[in-house]
Design an enzyme around this catalytic site. Structure first.
Site, PDB file in Angstrom:
ATOM      1  CG  ASP A  64      -7.370   3.030  -0.685  1.00 55.97           C
ATOM      2  OD1 ASP A  64      -7.828   1.820  -0.699  1.00 55.97           O
ATOM      3  OD2 ASP A  64      -7.415   3.835   0.224  1.00 55.97           O
ATOM      4  CE  LYS A  94      -4.388   0.946  -0.047  1.00 60.84           C
ATOM      5  NZ  LYS A  94      -5.616   0.075  -0.282  1.00 60.84           N
TER       6      LYS A  94
HETATM    7  P1  NDP Z   1     -13.022   7.445  -2.640  1.00 64.76           P
HETATM    8  O1  NDP Z   1     -12.036   8.521  -2.526  1.00 64.76           O
HETATM    9  O2  NDP Z   1     -13.625   7.385  -3.955  1.00 64.76           O
HETATM   10  O3  NDP Z   1     -14.188   7.731  -1.828  1.00 64.76           O
HETATM   11  C1  NDP Z   1     -13.879   7.824  -0.286  1.00 64.76           C
HETATM   12  C2  NDP Z   1     -15.473   8.301   0.556  1.00 64.76           C
HETATM   13  O4  NDP Z   1     -15.336   8.044   1.706  1.00 64.76           O
HETATM   14  C3  NDP Z   1     -15.871   9.933   0.145  1.00 64.76           C
HETATM   15  O5  NDP Z   1     -17.077   9.639   0.103  1.00 64.76           O
HETATM   16  C4  NDP Z   1     -15.006  10.414   1.462  1.00 64.76           C
HETATM   17  O6  NDP Z   1     -15.704  11.566   1.728  1.00 64.76           O
HETATM   18  C5  NDP Z   1     -15.318   9.237   2.446  1.00 64.76           C
HETATM   19  N1  NDP Z   1     -14.271   9.395   3.474  1.00 64.76           N
HETATM   20  C6  NDP Z   1     -13.070   9.285   3.405  1.00 64.76           C
HETATM   21  N2  NDP Z   1     -12.288   9.678   4.592  1.00 64.76           N
HETATM   22  C7  NDP Z   1     -13.566  10.008   5.315  1.00 64.76           C
HETATM   23  C8  NDP Z   1     -13.380  10.194   6.620  1.00 64.76           C
HETATM   24  N3  NDP Z   1     -12.118  10.335   7.601  1.00 64.76           N
HETATM   25  N4  NDP Z   1     -14.524  10.317   7.494  1.00 64.76           N
HETATM   26  C9  NDP Z   1     -15.744  10.128   6.604  1.00 64.76           C
HETATM   27  N5  NDP Z   1     -15.687   9.769   5.508  1.00 64.76           N
HETATM   28  C10 NDP Z   1     -14.712   9.840   4.667  1.00 64.76           C
HETATM   29  O7  NDP Z   1     -12.567   6.070  -2.170  1.00 64.76           O
HETATM   30  P2  NDP Z   1     -13.015   4.643  -2.363  1.00 64.76           P
HETATM   31  O8  NDP Z   1     -14.424   4.488  -2.426  1.00 64.76           O
HETATM   32  O9  NDP Z   1     -12.103   4.000  -3.346  1.00 64.76           O
HETATM   33  O10 NDP Z   1     -12.478   4.009  -0.949  1.00 64.76           O
HETATM   34  C11 NDP Z   1     -13.464   3.750   0.157  1.00 64.76           C
HETATM   35  C12 NDP Z   1     -13.143   2.714   0.813  1.00 64.76           C
HETATM   36  O11 NDP Z   1     -12.845   1.520   0.166  1.00 64.76           O
HETATM   37  C13 NDP Z   1     -11.525   3.033   1.563  1.00 64.76           C
HETATM   38  O12 NDP Z   1     -11.405   2.161   2.845  1.00 64.76           O
HETATM   39  C14 NDP Z   1     -10.645   2.094   0.601  1.00 64.76           C
HETATM   40  O13 NDP Z   1      -9.336   1.719   1.326  1.00 64.76           O
HETATM   41  C15 NDP Z   1     -11.792   0.908   0.391  1.00 64.76           C
HETATM   42  N6  NDP Z   1     -11.247   0.352  -0.799  1.00 64.76           N
HETATM   43  C16 NDP Z   1     -11.146   0.736  -1.973  1.00 64.76           C
HETATM   44  C17 NDP Z   1     -11.134  -0.009  -3.033  1.00 64.76           C
HETATM   45  C18 NDP Z   1     -11.089   0.334  -4.772  1.00 64.76           C
HETATM   46  O14 NDP Z   1     -10.954  -0.116  -5.432  1.00 64.76           O
HETATM   47  N7  NDP Z   1     -11.190   1.620  -4.590  1.00 64.76           N
HETATM   48  C19 NDP Z   1     -10.888  -1.463  -3.079  1.00 64.76           C
HETATM   49  C20 NDP Z   1     -11.014  -2.106  -1.798  1.00 64.76           C
HETATM   50  C21 NDP Z   1     -11.123  -1.211  -0.589  1.00 64.76           C
HETATM   51  P3  NDP Z   1     -15.071  13.007   1.402  1.00 64.76           P
HETATM   52  O15 NDP Z   1     -15.371  13.122  -0.126  1.00 64.76           O
HETATM   53  O16 NDP Z   1     -15.793  13.939   1.960  1.00 64.76           O
HETATM   54  O17 NDP Z   1     -13.556  12.827   1.904  1.00 64.76           O
HETATM   55  O1  2IT Z   2      -7.812  -1.944  -0.780  1.00 65.86           O
HETATM   56  C1  2IT Z   2      -7.893  -2.189  -1.862  1.00 65.86           C
HETATM   57  O2  2IT Z   2      -7.847  -3.469  -2.253  1.00 65.86           O
HETATM   58  C2  2IT Z   2      -7.519  -1.405  -3.007  1.00 65.86           C
HETATM   59  N1  2IT Z   2      -7.492  -0.085  -2.741  1.00 65.86           N
HETATM   60  C3  2IT Z   2      -7.370  -1.979  -4.400  1.00 65.86           C
HETATM   61  C4  2IT Z   2      -6.013  -2.241  -4.717  1.00 65.86           C
HETATM   62  C5  2IT Z   2      -5.782  -2.729  -6.168  1.00 65.86           C
HETATM   63  O3  2IT Z   2      -4.562  -3.034  -6.471  1.00 65.86           O
HETATM   64  O4  2IT Z   2      -6.576  -2.701  -7.008  1.00 65.86           O
END
Ligand code: NDP
Ligand code: 2IT
Length: 453
Positions: free
Chosen positions: A174, A134
């Site tokens: 992420d 990461k």
């Molecule tokens: P994005 O940046 O697209 O969206 C993040 C969302 O979470 C936004 O709505 C953001 O709000 C909110 N958020 C972030 N930090 C906080 C906080 N401290 N308190 C409240 N809300 C918060 O990210 P993703 O959707 O990609 O990621 C979301 C989660 O999913 C993370 O935990 C990530 O690690 C996990 N994840 C992502 C993957 C991927 O493929 N993208 C794969 C697997 C897991 P705001 O805009 O106001 O900051």
């Molecule tokens: O938390 C996760 O699994 C991710 N943000 C996706 C990682 C990836 O390599 O697609």
């Protein structure tokens, strides 16, 4: 397990955790992620001397390496800005390092170590040959212009490019790193290396991206929830669902829930949550995706546009629901939130975000014997399709939407089966333990085979 063995395991866990906390001071998120795994793995290892003799758990909780670097860039007012970039290459026993990049103001080494550690187990569960890593930076993309984001991404990649490659380490997105940032990062990498390899996933479709990667984490999470419900002869249709977050994972979790007949009543961002009692529909969700990915607005705008409740500064866990999908960030569900969910009738929690539930919140879900899916199982669909993107890049071809979606579903079903195999406790399935043990075994066996490394 006899009570003497249980006692021995409890003492060993205590010693193991105090050693880990001493060696890694000031890293609460990393401690939490390791504790959540160790509480299942330590008892599991009680009668497995080979893993114990080889100190596999000690080795798996120490990253292979951590790269920390300065990122300098110039903002629109000509100020010099300095951020800290990092990449935690945690473990490459079963494949090249793989995992996302997070750009968020609260990024610390502790956060990236917890995420890298989780990624090792998650990637192992996908059945694909991927190690865990990461990275990211304490860069806040909110309020930055496109030009500023581009210059930051280019400066970040100028250093990171020395440490990654198609057989070494393949980053992805992420929090704060979506299609725009991945494009800037990949463009700079390609330019510096003078090579077009698939290093970075989540790329645009015009330059080596995979269909369904954008949707994969959210879709996969709902596929996993559907498998869990099926063990109780139940289904998604008609269920009221609470979703947190409004980013990539939340958007496509909501989309798949709607497609399968679920009723999604909340979405959130860091400013609060909206409660749409009538439920989102395809049109409202499309509007929300535009708000978040194109106009980069705030969630209260949804409430104003569609005329529903907005709860400023709050999280949605006291809204009555059948199922909850935390898809925002770590530790967004504490003990009180978990109790609210259970008391209001929630019978399934599937984690889209990484480590959204505190250890105590997980205890509440498990004590109530509801269906609880840990992130490393239920959100593995994103990295799984990243793996499939690499496969397509290596083959120099692109699969159809249907082919990728079928593969994603197959992988989520295999992860579910692995959790059931290793997590069955009478007529209840401890998905957390199942995921920890199944994820651990593949990596541990590879490490055993390599000898002392
Ligand atoms: P994005 O940046 O697209 O969206 C993040 C969302 O979470 C936004 O709505 C953001 O709000 C909110 N958020 C972030 N930090 C906080 C906080 N401290 N308190 C409240 N809300 C918060 O990210 P993703 O959707 O990609 O990621 C979301 C989660 O999913 C993370 O935990 C990530 O690690 C996990 N994840 C992502 C993957 C991927 O493929 N993208 C794969 C697997 C897991 P705001 O805009 O106001 O900051
Ligand atoms: O938390 C996760 O699994 C991710 N943000 C996706 C990682 C990836 O390599 O697609």
């Amino acid at each position: 397990m006899s009570s003497a063995t249980e006692k021995h395991a409890a003492q060993y866990l205590k010693r193991f955790m105090s050693g880990l906390e001493r060696r890694n001071p000031g890293e609460p998120e990393f401690h939490q992620a390791v504790r959540e795994v160790a509480k299942d793995i330590v008892p599991y290892l009680e009668d497995k001397q080979a893993y114990k003799d080889a100190h596999i758990l000690d080795r798996m909780t120490e990253p292979d390496r951590v790269i920390v670097f300065r990122v300098c860039w110039v903002d629109d007012e000509n100020n010099v800005r300095v951020n800290r970039g990092m990449r935690v290459q945690f473990n490459n026993a079963i494949g090249p390092y793989k995992g996302g990049l997070r750009f968020h103001k609260n990024v610390t080494l502790s956060v990236l170590k917890f995420l890298g550690f989780e990624q090792v187990f998650k990637n192992s569960l996908t059945t694909l040959p991927m190690g865990g890593a990461k990275g990211g930076a304490n860069f806040n993309p909110h309020g930055k212009s496109n030009g500023e984001v581009m210059r930051f991404c280019q400066a970040f990649m100028t250093e990171l490019s020395r440490h990654i490659g198609p057989y070494t380490d393949i980053p992805a997105g992420d929090i704060g790193v979506g299609a725009r940032e991945v494009s800037y990062l990949f463009g700079q990498y390609k330019r510096l290396q003078n090579e077009f390899t698939g290093t970075i996933t989540g790329k645009g479709l015009a330059f080596g991206g995979s269909l369904i990667r954008t949707e994969a984490t959210g879709y996969g999470c709902v596929y996993f929830a559907r498998e869990m419900l099926a063990t109780r002869g139940d289904e998604i249709r008609g269920k009221t669902c609470v979703v947190s977050g409004a980013g990539n994972v939340a958007q496509y979790t909501a989309e798949k829930l709607l497609q399968l007949g679920g009723k999604v009543v909340t979405m959130s961002d860091s400013s609060g949550y909206i409660y749409d009692k009538d439920g989102l529909d395809e049109e409202k969700l499309h509007w929300l995706i535009g708000l978040k990915t194109v106009r980069r607005g705030r969630i209260h705008e949804y409430a104003e546009y569609f005329g529903c409740e907005f709860h400023e500064g709050k999280r949605p866990w006291d809204v009555p629901c059948d199922m909850a999908f935390p898809c925002a960030t770590q530790n967004e569900i504490d003990t009180a939130d978990a109790k609210d969910l259970v008391a209001n009738g929630c019978s399934l929690v599937a984690e889209g975000a990484n480590m959204p539930s505190s250890i105590e919140a997980i205890d509440v879900f498990q004590d109530a014997k509801i269906l609880y899916a840990p992130a490393k199982a239920s959100n593995a669909g994103g990295v799984a399709v990243s793996g499939l993107e690499q496969t397509q890049n290596a083959m120099r071809l692109s699969w159809t939407r249907e082919e990728v979606d079928e593969n994603l579903l197959d992988i989520m079903q295999k992860i579910h089966a692995a959790c059931v195999e290793h997590g069955r406790e009478g007529d209840w399935i401890n998905y957390a333990r199942g995921a920890n043990v199944a994820g651990f075994l593949k990596v541990a066996d590879a490490m055993l085979a390599y000898g002392v490394l």
